[in-house]
Design a protein around this motif. Sequence first.
Motif, PDB file in Angstrom:
ATOM      1  N   GLU A 110       0.820  -1.214   0.000  1.00 51.85           N
ATOM      2  CA  GLU A 110       0.000   0.000   0.000  1.00 51.85           C
ATOM      3  C   GLU A 110       0.856   1.268   0.000  1.00 51.85           C
ATOM      4  O   GLU A 110       0.448   2.312  -0.473  1.00 51.85           O
ATOM      5  N   THR A 111       2.059   1.166   0.547  1.00 51.69           N
ATOM      6  CA  THR A 111       2.970   2.315   0.543  1.00 51.69           C
ATOM      7  C   THR A 111       4.229   1.949  -0.219  1.00 51.69           C
ATOM      8  O   THR A 111       4.728   0.829  -0.112  1.00 51.69           O
ATOM      9  N   GLU A 112       4.739   2.873  -1.005  1.00 58.45           N
ATOM     10  CA  GLU A 112       5.929   2.648  -1.825  1.00 58.45           C
ATOM     11  C   GLU A 112       7.125   2.344  -0.918  1.00 58.45           C
ATOM     12  O   GLU A 112       7.333   2.975   0.109  1.00 58.45           O
ATOM     13  N   GLY A 113       7.912   1.323  -1.298  1.00 61.17           N
ATOM     14  CA  GLY A 113       8.979   0.855  -0.432  1.00 61.17           C
ATOM     15  C   GLY A 113      10.350   0.933  -1.057  1.00 61.17           C
ATOM     16  O   GLY A 113      11.154   0.016  -0.871  1.00 61.17           O
ATOM     17  N   GLY A 114      10.624   2.000  -1.796  1.00 62.90           N
ATOM     18  CA  GLY A 114      11.952   2.177  -2.358  1.00 62.90           C
ATOM     19  C   GLY A 114      12.156   1.552  -3.713  1.00 62.90           C
ATOM     20  O   GLY A 114      13.279   1.513  -4.211  1.00 62.90           O
ATOM     21  N   GLU A 115      11.074   1.077  -4.344  1.00 60.26           N
ATOM     22  CA  GLU A 115      11.205   0.428  -5.649  1.00 60.26           C
ATOM     23  C   GLU A 115      11.749   1.368  -6.718  1.00 60.26           C
ATOM     24  O   GLU A 115      12.337   0.910  -7.698  1.00 60.26           O
ATOM     25  N   TYR A 116      11.570   2.676  -6.538  1.00 62.52           N
ATOM     26  CA  TYR A 116      12.015   3.653  -7.532  1.00 62.52           C
ATOM     27  C   TYR A 116      13.277   4.400  -7.099  1.00 62.52           C
ATOM     28  O   TYR A 116      13.673   5.363  -7.740  1.00 62.52           O
ATOM     29  N   SER A 117      13.903   3.944  -6.016  1.00 59.95           N
ATOM     30  CA  SER A 117      15.031   4.685  -5.458  1.00 59.95           C
ATOM     31  C   SER A 117      16.275   4.584  -6.342  1.00 59.95           C
ATOM     32  O   SER A 117      16.779   3.491  -6.594  1.00 59.95           O
ATOM     33  N   THR A 118      16.768   5.746  -6.783  1.00 56.73           N
ATOM     34  CA  THR A 118      17.986   5.806  -7.598  1.00 56.73           C
ATOM     35  C   THR A 118      19.182   6.289  -6.776  1.00 56.73           C
ATOM     36  O   THR A 118      20.188   6.736  -7.336  1.00 56.73           O
ATOM     37  N   LYS A 119      19.088   6.195  -5.475  1.00 60.01           N
ATOM     38  CA  LYS A 119      20.166   6.647  -4.594  1.00 60.01           C
ATOM     39  C   LYS A 119      21.488   5.971  -4.975  1.00 60.01           C
ATOM     40  O   LYS A 119      21.607   4.754  -4.918  1.00 60.01           O
ATOM     41  N   PRO A 120      22.520   6.748  -5.352  1.00 57.64           N
ATOM     42  CA  PRO A 120      23.759   6.159  -5.856  1.00 57.64           C
ATOM     43  C   PRO A 120      24.829   5.944  -4.803  1.00 57.64           C
ATOM     44  O   PRO A 120      25.886   5.389  -5.105  1.00 57.64           O
ATOM     45  N   THR A 121      24.571   6.397  -3.573  1.00 55.90           N
ATOM     46  CA  THR A 121      25.568   6.239  -2.517  1.00 55.90           C
ATOM     47  C   THR A 121      25.191   5.050  -1.632  1.00 55.90           C
ATOM     48  O   THR A 121      24.053   4.564  -1.662  1.00 55.90           O
ATOM     49  N   TYR A 122      26.147   4.606  -0.837  1.00 58.44           N
ATOM     50  CA  TYR A 122      25.914   3.429  -0.003  1.00 58.44           C
ATOM     51  C   TYR A 122      24.930   3.732   1.133  1.00 58.44           C
ATOM     52  O   TYR A 122      25.054   4.769   1.787  1.00 58.44           O
ATOM     53  N   PRO A 123      23.944   2.875   1.381  1.00 61.37           N
ATOM     54  CA  PRO A 123      23.574   1.735   0.546  1.00 61.37           C
ATOM     55  C   PRO A 123      22.724   2.196  -0.633  1.00 61.37           C
ATOM     56  O   PRO A 123      21.809   2.999  -0.445  1.00 61.37           O
ATOM     57  N   PRO A 124      23.011   1.728  -1.825  1.00 61.04           N
ATOM     58  CA  PRO A 124      22.300   2.233  -3.011  1.00 61.04           C
ATOM     59  C   PRO A 124      20.834   1.816  -3.008  1.00 61.04           C
ATOM     60  O   PRO A 124      20.453   0.820  -2.381  1.00 61.04           O
ATOM     61  N   GLY A 125      20.026   2.591  -3.720  1.00 60.08           N
ATOM     62  CA  GLY A 125      18.615   2.274  -3.849  1.00 60.08           C
ATOM     63  C   GLY A 125      18.388   1.061  -4.738  1.00 60.08           C
ATOM     64  O   GLY A 125      19.268   0.641  -5.488  1.00 60.08           O
ATOM     65  N   LYS A 126      17.185   0.524  -4.667  1.00 61.98           N
ATOM     66  CA  LYS A 126      16.859  -0.672  -5.451  1.00 61.98           C
ATOM     67  C   LYS A 126      17.018  -0.420  -6.947  1.00 61.98           C
ATOM     68  O   LYS A 126      17.631  -1.213  -7.662  1.00 61.98           O
ATOM     69  N   TRP A 127      16.413   0.666  -7.418  1.00 66.02           N
ATOM     70  CA  TRP A 127      16.484   0.967  -8.853  1.00 66.02           C
ATOM     71  C   TRP A 127      17.935   1.081  -9.285  1.00 66.02           C
ATOM     72  O   TRP A 127      18.346   0.505 -10.309  1.00 66.02           O
ATOM     73  N   PHE A 128      18.743   1.823  -8.559  1.00 63.71           N
ATOM     74  CA  PHE A 128      20.158   1.994  -8.900  1.00 63.71           C
ATOM     75  C   PHE A 128      20.886   0.652  -8.893  1.00 63.71           C
ATOM     76  O   PHE A 128      21.692   0.359  -9.785  1.00 63.71           O
ATOM     77  N   PHE A 129      20.599  -0.172  -7.899  1.00 64.43           N
ATOM     78  CA  PHE A 129      21.268  -1.471  -7.780  1.00 64.43           C
ATOM     79  C   PHE A 129      20.956  -2.361  -8.984  1.00 64.43           C
ATOM     80  O   PHE A 129      21.852  -2.964  -9.580  1.00 64.43           O
ATOM     81  N   TYR A 130      19.688  -2.427  -9.361  1.00 66.64           N
ATOM     82  CA  TYR A 130      19.302  -3.278 -10.491  1.00 66.64           C
ATOM     83  C   TYR A 130      19.793  -2.717 -11.822  1.00 66.64           C
ATOM     84  O   TYR A 130      20.231  -3.468 -12.701  1.00 66.64           O
ATOM     85  N   GLU A 131      19.726  -1.402 -11.966  1.00 70.30           N
ATOM     86  CA  GLU A 131      20.061  -0.771 -13.239  1.00 70.30           C
ATOM     87  C   GLU A 131      21.555  -0.586 -13.429  1.00 70.30           C
ATOM     88  O   GLU A 131      22.115  -0.945 -14.481  1.00 70.30           O
ATOM     89  N   GLN A 132      22.246  -0.053 -12.434  1.00 72.17           N
ATOM     90  CA  GLN A 132      23.637   0.355 -12.606  1.00 72.17           C
ATOM     91  C   GLN A 132      24.659  -0.663 -12.095  1.00 72.17           C
ATOM     92  O   GLN A 132      25.801  -0.664 -12.563  1.00 72.17           O
ATOM     93  N   ILE A 133      24.272  -1.498 -11.153  1.00 72.19           N
ATOM     94  CA  ILE A 133      25.219  -2.470 -10.602  1.00 72.19           C
ATOM     95  C   ILE A 133      25.002  -3.853 -11.223  1.00 72.19           C
ATOM     96  O   ILE A 133      25.900  -4.420 -11.831  1.00 72.19           O
ATOM     97  N   LEU A 134      23.799  -4.387 -11.098  1.00 70.69           N
ATOM     98  CA  LEU A 134      23.510  -5.702 -11.695  1.00 70.69           C
ATOM     99  C   LEU A 134      23.224  -5.602 -13.191  1.00 70.69           C
ATOM    100  O   LEU A 134      23.405  -6.577 -13.914  1.00 70.69           O
ATOM    101  N   ARG A 135      22.729  -4.456 -13.630  1.00 69.78           N
ATOM    102  CA  ARG A 135      22.366  -4.241 -15.025  1.00 69.78           C
ATOM    103  C   ARG A 135      21.389  -5.331 -15.505  1.00 69.78           C
ATOM    104  O   ARG A 135      21.587  -5.968 -16.543  1.00 69.78           O
ATOM    105  N   VAL A 136      20.347  -5.495 -14.731  1.00 69.91           N
ATOM    106  CA  VAL A 136      19.310  -6.483 -15.057  1.00 69.91           C
ATOM    107  C   VAL A 136      18.510  -5.994 -16.260  1.00 69.91           C
ATOM    108  O   VAL A 136      18.011  -4.858 -16.243  1.00 69.91           O
ATOM    109  N   PRO A 137      18.346  -6.797 -17.304  1.00 66.48           N
ATOM    110  CA  PRO A 137      17.649  -6.323 -18.503  1.00 66.48           C
ATOM    111  C   PRO A 137      16.206  -5.889 -18.270  1.00 66.48           C
ATOM    112  O   PRO A 137      15.727  -4.953 -18.917  1.00 66.48           O
TER     113      PRO A 137
END
Length: 236
Positions: A110-137
């Motif tokens: 019901e409440t957003e839980g960081g799924e859109y977080s692009t935080k690039p510093t430690y600890p990185p956000g979920k979006w940043f982790f998937y996009e920039q670190i894991l590079r998940v397609p």
Amino acid sequence: MITTAAAPIITWEKLPDDYRLPDDPVDNRTQPLLAEALTDALRGNDRINAQSITATNYGICATFNGKIVIKAPDWAYIPRFSVPPEEIERSYTPQLQGDFPQIVMEFVSETEGGEYSTKPTYPPGKWFFYEQILRVPVYVIFAPHSNTLECYRLGDRGQYAIETPNSDGRHWLPELNLHLGTWLGTALGRTGSWLRWWDEGGNLLLWKDEKLAQERQRTERLLAQLRAAGIEPDLD
């Protein structure tokens, strides 16, 4: 390893055996049910093999500027692991232990839980982790309470862009050769919106319980036809 000055340093190292993994509870009972249903349909229709991982709240690790980062997506698909299964019982490190995840999903409560977080510093956000670190397609964000499905694909510039669904409201995922879409109904004691798979021809991949129900219906129809013809089946 990323070594350019503008980028963080990413390495793929084995998690220490005594490393204490996060033990946070899931937001609600819906999230594991959605994940279970996705995997059930893949497994029951021979769409994944013994070397694949379909993980639910399972730690995926990287070392980010010398610090361990672990994210546990609500559902993930990893095509192949390359180490003995006991080595990835607790967590998984891409490249070191097998393929990178090809699909990750987050189920929004019901409440957003960081799924859109692009935080690039430690600890990185979920979006940043998937996009920039894991590079998940493929990154999927699904809000079951509003039946909202967002499918993001990694583009040539290394950034996620939202995809437009087809006329049926589904997204084609070549990583599994399947369409992903939403479905309203009852399963596993829950009535609501679900994520489901459809094959190349638009056929719904059935869950195990649905297949069993179809088999029972076919058997009952056959028995009724035999009895209508004056034949009493021997069921012993």
